[in-house]
Design a protein around this motif. Sequence first.
Motif, PDB file in Angstrom:
ATOM      1  N   GLY A  75      39.938  46.523   8.929  1.00  0.00           N
ATOM      2  CA  GLY A  75      40.708  46.922  10.948  1.00  0.00           C
ATOM      3  C   GLY A  75      42.120  46.433  11.851  1.00  0.00           C
ATOM      4  O   GLY A  75      42.262  46.478  12.727  1.00  0.00           O
ATOM      5  N   HIS A  76      43.284  46.171  10.871  1.00  0.00           N
ATOM      6  CA  HIS A  76      44.387  45.072  10.637  1.00  0.00           C
ATOM      7  C   HIS A  76      45.102  46.306  11.869  1.00  0.00           C
ATOM      8  O   HIS A  76      45.165  47.814  11.420  1.00  0.00           O
ATOM      9  CB  HIS A  76      45.044  44.678   9.479  1.00  0.00           C
ATOM     10  N   SER A  77      45.890  46.177  12.797  1.00  0.00           N
ATOM     11  CA  SER A  77      46.502  46.937  13.406  1.00  0.00           C
ATOM     12  C   SER A  77      47.407  47.962  12.624  1.00  0.00           C
ATOM     13  O   SER A  77      48.451  48.134  13.507  1.00  0.00           O
ATOM     14  CB  SER A  77      47.235  46.245  14.886  1.00  0.00           C
ATOM     15  N   SER A  78      48.168  46.573  11.669  1.00  0.00           N
ATOM     16  CA  SER A  78      48.635  48.303  10.870  1.00  0.00           C
ATOM     17  C   SER A  78      48.241  48.923   9.859  1.00  0.00           C
ATOM     18  O   SER A  78      49.067  49.422   9.204  1.00  0.00           O
ATOM     19  CB  SER A  78      49.717  47.217  10.074  1.00  0.00           C
ATOM     20  N   PHE A  79      46.624  49.612  10.018  1.00  0.00           N
ATOM     21  CA  PHE A  79      46.906  50.215   9.377  1.00  0.00           C
ATOM     22  C   PHE A  79      45.922  51.698   9.746  1.00  0.00           C
ATOM     23  O   PHE A  79      45.843  51.578  11.293  1.00  0.00           O
ATOM     24  CB  PHE A  79      45.308  49.856   9.245  1.00  0.00           C
ATOM     25  N   HIS A 101      45.348  48.438   2.986  1.00  0.00           N
ATOM     26  CA  HIS A 101      45.579  47.096   2.253  1.00  0.00           C
ATOM     27  C   HIS A 101      45.584  46.207   1.981  1.00  0.00           C
ATOM     28  O   HIS A 101      45.508  45.450   2.898  1.00  0.00           O
ATOM     29  CB  HIS A 101      47.246  48.022   1.674  1.00  0.00           C
ATOM     30  N   CYS A 102      45.289  45.204   1.116  1.00  0.00           N
ATOM     31  CA  CYS A 102      45.289  44.062   0.901  1.00  0.00           C
ATOM     32  C   CYS A 102      44.481  43.782   2.198  1.00  0.00           C
ATOM     33  O   CYS A 102      45.085  42.218   2.615  1.00  0.00           O
ATOM     34  CB  CYS A 102      46.603  43.580   0.816  1.00  0.00           C
ATOM     35  N   ILE A 103      42.642  43.920   1.502  1.00  0.00           N
ATOM     36  CA  ILE A 103      42.156  42.853   2.670  1.00  0.00           C
ATOM     37  C   ILE A 103      41.410  41.882   2.173  1.00  0.00           C
ATOM     38  O   ILE A 103      40.642  41.686   0.958  1.00  0.00           O
ATOM     39  CB  ILE A 103      41.142  44.333   3.319  1.00  0.00           C
ATOM     40  N   GLN A 104      41.496  40.763   2.934  1.00  0.00           N
ATOM     41  CA  GLN A 104      41.106  39.450   2.668  1.00  0.00           C
ATOM     42  C   GLN A 104      39.614  40.080   1.962  1.00  0.00           C
ATOM     43  O   GLN A 104      38.758  39.979   2.287  1.00  0.00           O
ATOM     44  CB  GLN A 104      40.758  38.518   4.273  1.00  0.00           C
ATOM     45  N   ASN A 156      47.453  37.654  11.012  1.00  0.00           N
ATOM     46  CA  ASN A 156      46.542  37.667  12.791  1.00  0.00           C
ATOM     47  C   ASN A 156      46.046  39.698  13.204  1.00  0.00           C
ATOM     48  O   ASN A 156      47.061  40.690  12.614  1.00  0.00           O
ATOM     49  CB  ASN A 156      48.002  37.359  13.200  1.00  0.00           C
ATOM     50  N   PRO A 157      45.068  39.838  13.395  1.00  0.00           N
ATOM     51  CA  PRO A 157      45.240  41.014  13.468  1.00  0.00           C
ATOM     52  C   PRO A 157      45.598  42.161  14.386  1.00  0.00           C
ATOM     53  O   PRO A 157      45.677  43.429  13.903  1.00  0.00           O
ATOM     54  CB  PRO A 157      43.464  41.235  14.127  1.00  0.00           C
TER      55      PRO A 157
END
Length: 197
Positions: free
Chosen positions: A52-56, A81-84, A109-110
């Motif tokens: 759910g990162h804000s760059s997605f 991409h590159c989800i922990q 940082n989300p």
Amino acid sequence: MTHALLVIDVQNDFCPGGALAVAGGDEIVAGINAAMADFDAVILTQDWHPAGHSSFASSHNADPMSMVEMPYGPQVLWPDHCIQGTQGAAFHADLQIERADLIIRKGYNPAIDSYSAFFENDKTTPTGLEGYLRTRGIDTLTLVGLATDFCVNYSAVDAAKLGFKVSVNLNLCRAIDFDGSLTAATSGMQDAGVSLG
Ligand code: VGL
Ligand code: ZN
């Protein structure tokens, strides 16, 4: 002179078959492994986003590769991409990660993306890498990895601004090359005093 090799984001999601695949991303792995012995230190970066990162794009109901205005400026919206903790975030299986002195994660940082290994995309929040390099007496950096026009570019320019002597080995990088990004990155790095080889 103490010279470190900074290996940017050689992770499955940036290699063919990955979520944000960079053409030829896997072709540089053997050359990076071979180069490691020539340096006083080897440092890896790892793009490391929470789901759910804000760059997605998926977090904005938008199309991947569209743009959005964030509080810190314009931001490209990427496929997830590159989800922990996922296989996509893992390093390419052939990369000799056991040779790394340090692995630094970024983008956790989300609310803020982090292309650079030194600062998040707000250009002010440090990752801590500068302090690590200075306390080890490292003054010279060679960058390799993925992608030339995003994380390699931002890391190289920030390193040069911080006063490190910086080169990018373009043979050991591959680019996304989206909407003129590679041309812009190349001139931006040159203007910042980064030597390109
Ligand atoms: C990167 C886009 C999004 C990179 C990371 O490693 O260049 N690009 N996240
Ligand atoms: Zn990312």
